[in-house]
Write a protein that holds these residues in place. Structure first.
Motif, mmCIF file in Angstrom:
data_model
loop_
_atom_site.group_PDB
_atom_site.id
_atom_site.type_symbol
_atom_site.label_atom_id
_atom_site.label_comp_id
_atom_site.label_asym_id
_atom_site.label_seq_id
_atom_site.Cartn_x
_atom_site.Cartn_y
_atom_site.Cartn_z
ATOM 1 N N ALA A 306 0.816 -1.209 0.000
ATOM 2 C CA ALA A 306 0.000 0.000 0.000
ATOM 3 C C ALA A 306 0.852 1.262 0.000
ATOM 4 N N ASP A 307 2.064 1.207 0.586
ATOM 5 C CA ASP A 307 2.915 2.395 0.654
ATOM 6 C C ASP A 307 4.377 1.972 0.600
ATOM 7 N N PRO A 308 4.863 1.556 -0.572
ATOM 8 C CA PRO A 308 6.252 1.067 -0.662
ATOM 9 C C PRO A 308 7.288 2.138 -0.336
ATOM 10 N N ALA A 309 6.964 3.408 -0.566
ATOM 11 C CA ALA A 309 7.940 4.469 -0.306
ATOM 12 C C ALA A 309 8.249 4.608 1.175
ATOM 13 N N ALA A 310 7.282 4.254 2.037
ATOM 14 C CA ALA A 310 7.487 4.386 3.490
ATOM 15 C C ALA A 310 7.831 3.052 4.147
ATOM 16 N N ALA A 311 8.060 2.033 3.343
ATOM 17 C CA ALA A 311 8.278 0.692 3.898
ATOM 18 C C ALA A 311 9.587 0.623 4.682
ATOM 19 N N VAL A 312 9.541 -0.087 5.802
ATOM 20 C CA VAL A 312 10.738 -0.375 6.598
ATOM 21 C C VAL A 312 10.954 -1.876 6.560
ATOM 22 N N LEU A 313 12.046 -2.300 5.928
ATOM 23 C CA LEU A 313 12.331 -3.722 5.761
ATOM 24 C C LEU A 313 13.235 -4.214 6.888
ATOM 25 N N PRO A 314 13.119 -5.484 7.279
ATOM 26 C CA PRO A 314 13.983 -6.028 8.340
ATOM 27 C C PRO A 314 15.456 -5.918 7.968
ATOM 28 N N ARG A 337 -1.898 -4.525 -11.838
ATOM 29 C CA ARG A 337 -0.736 -3.749 -12.286
ATOM 30 C C ARG A 337 -0.151 -2.896 -11.159
ATOM 31 N N ALA A 338 -1.016 -2.231 -10.393
ATOM 32 C CA ALA A 338 -0.521 -1.345 -9.334
ATOM 33 C C ALA A 338 0.240 -2.128 -8.268
ATOM 34 N N ARG A 339 -0.269 -3.285 -7.879
ATOM 35 C CA ARG A 339 0.407 -4.098 -6.861
ATOM 36 C C ARG A 339 1.723 -4.650 -7.406
ATOM 37 N N TRP A 340 1.738 -5.010 -8.683
ATOM 38 C CA TRP A 340 2.959 -5.523 -9.315
ATOM 39 C C TRP A 340 4.041 -4.443 -9.313
ATOM 40 N N ASP A 341 3.666 -3.206 -9.702
ATOM 41 C CA ASP A 341 4.625 -2.100 -9.690
ATOM 42 C C ASP A 341 5.117 -1.806 -8.274
ATOM 43 N N ALA A 342 4.198 -1.861 -7.291
ATOM 44 C CA ALA A 342 4.599 -1.593 -5.907
ATOM 45 C C ALA A 342 5.601 -2.639 -5.414
ATOM 46 N N ALA A 343 5.416 -3.901 -5.823
ATOM 47 C CA ALA A 343 6.360 -4.949 -5.422
ATOM 48 C C ALA A 343 7.744 -4.697 -6.007
ATOM 49 N N TRP A 344 7.801 -4.223 -7.261
ATOM 50 C CA TRP A 344 9.097 -3.893 -7.858
ATOM 51 C C TRP A 344 9.757 -2.736 -7.097
ATOM 52 N N ALA A 345 8.958 -1.786 -6.678
ATOM 53 C CA ALA A 345 9.517 -0.672 -5.904
ATOM 54 C C ALA A 345 10.122 -1.155 -4.587
ATOM 55 N N LEU A 346 9.469 -2.108 -3.962
ATOM 56 C CA LEU A 346 9.994 -2.669 -2.706
ATOM 57 C C LEU A 346 11.292 -3.432 -2.950
ATOM 58 N N LEU A 347 11.341 -4.193 -4.039
ATOM 59 C CA LEU A 347 12.570 -4.910 -4.358
ATOM 60 C C LEU A 347 13.708 -3.926 -4.616
ATOM 61 N N ALA A 348 13.410 -2.828 -5.277
ATOM 62 C CA ALA A 348 14.441 -1.830 -5.523
ATOM 63 C C ALA A 348 14.951 -1.230 -4.216
ATOM 64 N N ARG A 349 14.051 -0.961 -3.270
ATOM 65 C CA ARG A 349 14.468 -0.430 -1.976
ATOM 66 C C ARG A 349 15.375 -1.421 -1.258
ATOM 67 N N ALA A 350 15.048 -2.714 -1.364
ATOM 68 C CA ALA A 350 15.868 -3.734 -0.716
ATOM 69 C C ALA A 350 17.270 -3.758 -1.302
ATOM 70 N N ALA A 355 22.577 -5.827 0.541
ATOM 71 C CA ALA A 355 22.294 -7.256 0.366
ATOM 72 C C ALA A 355 21.405 -7.506 -0.854
ATOM 73 N N PRO A 356 21.898 -7.210 -2.068
ATOM 74 C CA PRO A 356 21.059 -7.400 -3.256
ATOM 75 C C PRO A 356 20.705 -8.852 -3.521
ATOM 76 N N ASP A 357 21.482 -9.780 -2.978
ATOM 77 C CA ASP A 357 21.220 -11.191 -3.264
ATOM 78 C C ASP A 357 19.857 -11.643 -2.751
ATOM 79 N N VAL A 358 19.304 -10.980 -1.709
ATOM 80 C CA VAL A 358 18.016 -11.417 -1.175
ATOM 81 C C VAL A 358 16.884 -11.122 -2.144
#
Length: 408
Positions: A306-314, A337-350, A355-358
């Motif tokens: 819902a808000d990938p820009a504000a996500a805090v990952l472990p 489409r919107a959820r798919w794009d948001a998931a890519w944004a989260l992967l980019a933040r990670a 640790a890009p391998d994760v």
């Protein structure tokens, strides 16, 4: 003027001994000591395992002094079963009054005091008959006709059979009544202690505001694991050595719930919690429970989408990868489409935060979910280099391992 008479040598020796025994304590983080004090606070019998001379008795003596509890030490191996079950004493009319079981004097003193630390030392040298007599003491807190008051805590110590004098393996019923903690020496602690400063054992500070949350978390963690792993409810180990340690049973899972609640209310570290659960249900089930609790703390995938820009990952790599896989699975179950794009944004933040391998496996799975009319997002370009680099590194590691195997 007459010279003063010299002090008798034994008086001089007593003064020297007094100086040697004068020590102080200091607060010092120690996972084993924290696990011990949490178990004592939770009123569960705890058994310290360690080689002779490692400092088990000294730790318990210092714990009793810090908690201002009278210490009662009982060497289990030098007692008869009747010392714990009680000796029959005939009254005026046994046919009417029965035959009461008289408790030993140390039990009477504990009951009169109302509080104390009962230390069962050298437990692994107690023969099977004595171990059987100890069952009622450890579980029901009864000795003869007496019941130990709530203010008495039970702690035991044992040496591994290989280093115990005439050692025995603990019987499974007795072992399953204890929380088992390995006790090892810490080089820095020993050095500072010999210099006169030992670590201070203190009871954990429980946060009253967290008590309901702690109980709910403990029950949820154990029940959710056992719901999907019913084989762990009761699993008696196959050999005598493992049966004499921690293993899962309904009794030990109940103890685990209590310890998780106490550790949570005290804000204990993950390392201390791991010592407690592994010491109660064993290494395998304990590690499974810790992994399940880690997953309970993962952020909600829907909130991240819902808000990938504000996500805090472990921060931990394994938890971060599990979080990303949960996000991709959420998109798979309800793709758009919107959820798919948001998931890519989260992967980019990670990838950008380390640790890009994760992101390799989640990115591959997410790419396979693309539908024909979905445009490739710009964030994939940022991921492509990291994914390709990670794969090249994996192939390089495989080549080095293969070459090393060939040389051998």
């Amino acid at each position: 003027m007459p010279l003063a008479a010299p002090m008798p040598q034994l008086d001089v020796a007593a003064e020297l001994l007094e100086l040697l025994s004068a020590t102080t304590t200091e607060p010092r983080p120690d996972d084993r000591l924290a696990a011990l004090t949490l178990t004592v606070a939770a009123d569960l019998p705890v058994l310290l395992w360690g080689e002779p001379g490692i400092g088990k008795t000294a730790a318990l003596t210092q714990l009793a002094d810090t908690l201002r509890l009278p210490l009662t030490t009982v060497i289990a191996s030098v007692h008869e079963p009747s010392d714990f079950a009680g000796l029959p004493v005939l009254g005026d009319d046994p046919a009417v009054q029965g035959v009461p079981m008289a408790p030993p004097d140390w039990a009477v003193r504990l009951v009169r005091s109302g509080r104390g630390l009962l230390f069962l030392d050298e437990l692994s040298t107690a023969p099977p008959a004595v171990q059987a007599a100890l069952l009622r003491l450890v579980l029901e807190r009864r000795i003869g006709s007496l019941r130990l008051p709530p203010g008495v805590r039970i702690v035991a110590a044992a040496n591994p059979r290989s280093s115990a004098a005439d050692g025995w393996e603990l019987s499974p019923p007795l072992a399953n009544r204890f929380v088992h903690l390995p006790w090892q020496h810490d080089h820095e602690v020993v050095v500072r202690g010999l210099g006169g400063t030992w670590p201070r054992a203190v009871l954990p500070e429980l946060d009253p505001a967290r008590l309901p949350e702690a109980v709910a978390l403990a029950r949820r963690a154990v029940c959710e694991l056992l719901a999907v792993r019913p084989a762990l409810v009761h699993r008696l180990p196959g050999n005598d050595a493992q049966r004499g340690g921690a293993w899962p049973s309904p009794r030990s899972w109940e103890m685990t719930v209590r310890l998780i609640a106490f550790a949570t209310a005290a804000g204990a570290s993950r390392e201390v919690l791991a010592l407690l659960v592994r010491g109660t249900v064993g290494d395998g089930p304990g590690l499974e429970l810790m992994a399940a609790m880690d997953r309970m703390d993962l952020p909600d995938p829907e909130a991240l989408l819902a808000d990938p820009a504000a996500a805090v990952l472990p921060e931990r790599g394994d938890l971060r990868q599990a979080t990303l896989e949960g996000v991709v699975d959420a998109v798979r179950r309800r793709p758009d489409r919107a959820r798919w794009d948001a998931a890519w944004a989260l992967l980019a933040r990670a990838v950008e935060s380390g640790a890009p391998d994760v992101a390799v496996v989640p990115a591959t799975t997410l790419a396979a979910l693309r539908q024909a009319d979905w445009e490739v997002p710009a964030t994939i370009d940022r991921l492509a280099g990291a994914v390709a680099l990670s794969r090249r590194a994996d192939r390089a590691v495989a080549r080095v391992a293969a070459a090393d195997g060939a040389r051998r």
